[in-house]
Enzyme design. Structure first.
Site, PDB file in Angstrom:
ATOM      1  CG  HIS A 116     -19.271  14.237  17.464  1.00 14.55           C
ATOM      2  ND1 HIS A 116     -18.677  13.037  17.767  1.00 14.55           N
ATOM      3  CD2 HIS A 116     -20.359  13.921  16.698  1.00 14.55           C
ATOM      4  CE1 HIS A 116     -19.363  12.045  17.224  1.00 14.55           C
ATOM      5  NE2 HIS A 116     -20.379  12.544  16.560  1.00 14.55           N
ATOM      6  CG  HIS A 167     -18.563  10.094  12.667  1.00 13.89           C
ATOM      7  ND1 HIS A 167     -19.397   9.016  12.558  1.00 13.89           N
ATOM      8  CD2 HIS A 167     -19.176  10.956  13.519  1.00 13.89           C
ATOM      9  CE1 HIS A 167     -20.495   9.219  13.287  1.00 13.89           C
ATOM     10  NE2 HIS A 167     -20.391  10.390  13.868  1.00 13.89           N
ATOM     11  CG  ASP A 179       4.668  15.136  23.617  1.00 13.69           C
ATOM     12  OD1 ASP A 179       5.303  15.078  24.685  1.00 13.69           O
ATOM     13  OD2 ASP A 179       5.217  15.077  22.496  1.00 13.69           O
ATOM     14  CG  HIS A 227     -21.071   7.573  18.155  1.00  7.25           C
ATOM     15  ND1 HIS A 227     -22.012   8.274  18.861  1.00  7.25           N
ATOM     16  CD2 HIS A 227     -20.860   8.265  17.029  1.00  7.25           C
ATOM     17  CE1 HIS A 227     -22.366   9.339  18.158  1.00  7.25           C
ATOM     18  NE2 HIS A 227     -21.685   9.358  17.055  1.00  7.25           N
ATOM     19  CE1 TYR A 245       7.573  21.190  21.944  1.00  9.54           C
ATOM     20  CE2 TYR A 245       5.636  22.604  22.141  1.00  9.54           C
ATOM     21  CZ  TYR A 245       6.505  21.853  21.365  1.00  9.54           C
ATOM     22  OH  TYR A 245       6.296  21.773  20.011  1.00  9.54           O
TER      23      TYR A 245
END
Lengths: 235, 235, 235, 235
Positions: C100, C102, C125, C174, C232
């Protein structure tokens, strides 16, 4: 007659321009004048900051003739000498250094071909009113002498304003020039112009019709830093 | 009576402001109060961070008289002392530090002369509701005492709101001020304000009519970090 | 039963989050699960990256009870455990790490409360189609259990899509959450989400009505990197 | 027959791409051709810059067959070899290096699927006129051979323009490719394209209807740096 100290100061000012992240590769140059000797020292053309030495700095007279140095001077040299000659004519012989960059935000404003409005005190602390944008050059001027005429476009913006009170300009479709009492001071103004231009970009894109700062505050901020009643700083 | 520790803390807070990239050259200052002694320590005016030492920090009383120090205090000193005097009047004597910067995004919002809406939880974690923008100063105020009146404009924004719950403001056409329990905390809020202002700029330019965050989430986020039921952090 | 290795990996992933400039102060956290032992390790709440050590990492079970550690776990812990429990229900027990942040651009999109369109191959991608934005939380949810309900809002976005194919989400008002096979992989996706969000911001502000990338190219790019026909990388 | 020097130059050019902050993780690759030997050297697919060594560089012929190297070449290899084959057909065998990045601003322009207008002299100094954007690829092309067809889309932009005069392109919905006389020169153009794209983004968002730079100044700037009458640099 030796130009050791002049060249060293110009070298340092050019290196500072690079340290302040205002240039990509070789896009930028600083000069400084020695009015007593009638010469300026300037960055050589197209030389990378990483390899440049003091000895690479070129000394030319005000008619652009090389006086000392083994390299070609900046391709913008004629613009610099035009400015030094005309600053004197405009009554400002105290302007002793000139800087040219393609710094990102100032160049973006130049590309939109509009002056940078004075939106706030950060601007008013350093430039008294909007930062002018030159006219677009005519085809005749381009053919005549592009670099000399770039100087003409700049000095035409200062017929009714003092280049000491507004030590910066943006050339339409091109990029900024700044000046100051010496090369280091011109670089100082180049750093400040870029930050002013960035704040003005954010201001305008956040609110298209933002008005300029009211004149009373412009006066207050400019005059608390400049002139005989200034009270900012030590002294 | 010695101010050694106060000056050291103010010096460190000013250096942190510079390290956090919130200042260009000398654009910024931090102060801290010692309420018992009735003095504040503040950055000297126009001194570069690279050369500033603890001894350059100036101590003044709440009427702006120099108590200790050989240099002139920041030209914004009267704004700082106004805030300390009025925070006490407003019932918040625990506010012990004040910071002023021209950080880019917060300054751009100030230049548009509008409050920063509370668009998300990052904002609500630190400021309870929108970050106010002062009124533009009247000509009478500018003439009377510009720096003192800047403080008046700020405290006028906190007639109905707590400066502890919103530890930051933007001054119309100028730039931000932030505060906290000491100088270091005021700098902490200056860093956070700049990031909040940047996110709000991106939010508004991405979608002009973005609504503010709903009140229920503002309450939840502010209160999980602040007040007696807070449960963020160690303790 | 020791969690030494789990804690070390979670510590390293949190430090990488900081090194990649995705966090301001303490705004961010990474966890990783040990499904065999039924526990996750997670960053402690509000501890600065500069002082955090491996021993500060907290181990909790999937009902959020502390199993090892002297500190409080991240205030977002219930969101993390909700995700681990539901990723298993959704048939994706291979998701082993959650992050998480910001981060600035992803948070700006979250603040506008809209999904990030898939404008190009950089996006395709890594995430198969748009990056969902959760619904805004109801007042009932906020009162019930804010952090648990944040998890509910997220998993509600993956009723018809695989969280393995779209390892990232933005929570309305958020900020983002990302995940991957372990904590390091979740951080990797947090870095990529921020760059995708930045490119999408630039794309939309440059041309408001930019269409999403055509499905044929989305398929091509996603599948050349993922699934049994991927070609890839080395392998 | 050894490729030591070719591989070393390609390795250095790839590392420079990373140093110049044009890549996130493994998003980018540089190749260089040895026309005499009929081979190119290129970055291996998906290898991190931090661990890559000269020996990881892969040498392939112009039909994409590995000639030397233990790793898989970049997944974009077919685009590179297409370009080298067609630059020769287009009369420009002097193009010796190709770079592909997902640099942020150039990619944003590619995502809007529009050419980058020539707004100023910074652009005109390096690219003669607008930087073309390819057409969006058809479903048939995607199915046929995606990477080869990416090359086709690029060379289709240069039917009436010289790839030497415009050493850069953006692929619609994807990202930029640049080229130059060798790998290092292609990287140089990748850096410049990103800065041009950034200035153009700022210009357009500041003033949507900004006109392109007048042709007379484009000619002047391009020709003072390129061609037989150039007078920029030391030469």
């Amino acid at each position: 007659m030796s130009y050791t100290e002049l060249k060293r100061e110009v070298f340092e000012a050019n290196m500072e321009l690079n340290r302040r992240n205002l240039v990509v590769y070789t896009w930028g140059n600083v000069s400084q004048i020695d009015r007593a000797k009638g010469v300026i020292a300037i960055k050589p053309s197209g030389v990378a900051y990483e390899v440049m030495t003091v000895d690479d700095i070129v000394v030319v007279d005000l008619e652009n003739k090389i006086v000392e140095g083994k390299m070609r001077p900046s391709s913008d040299t004629k613009t610099h000498t035009h400015l030094y000659r005309h600053f004197e004519t405009l009554g400002c012989p105290e302007i002793g250094g000139v800087t040219h960059t393609h710094s990102t935000y100032a160049t973006a404003w130049a590309q939109t071909q509009q002056a940078i409005p004075c939106y706030g005190t950060t601007h008013a602390d350093y430039a008294y009113g909007e930062i002018p944008c030159t006219a677009v050059m005519s085809d005749e001027q381009i053919e005549r002498d592009y670099e000399e005429e770039t100087g003409v476009q700049i000095t035409d913006c200062f017929k009714d304003r003092s280049p000491v009170e507004v030590p910066m300009v943006i050339v339409a479709g091109h990029a900024p020039f700044t000046w100051g009492k010496n090369g280091a001071d011109a670089v100082y103004h180049a750093v400040i112009l870029e930050e002013i231009a960035r704040m003005a970009y954010l201001t305008k894109t956040l609110q298209q019709n933002t008005p300029p700062l009211k004149q009373g505050i412009v006066d207050k901020h400019y005059l608390r830093k400049h002139g005989k009643n200034a009270y900012y700083g030590q002294k």
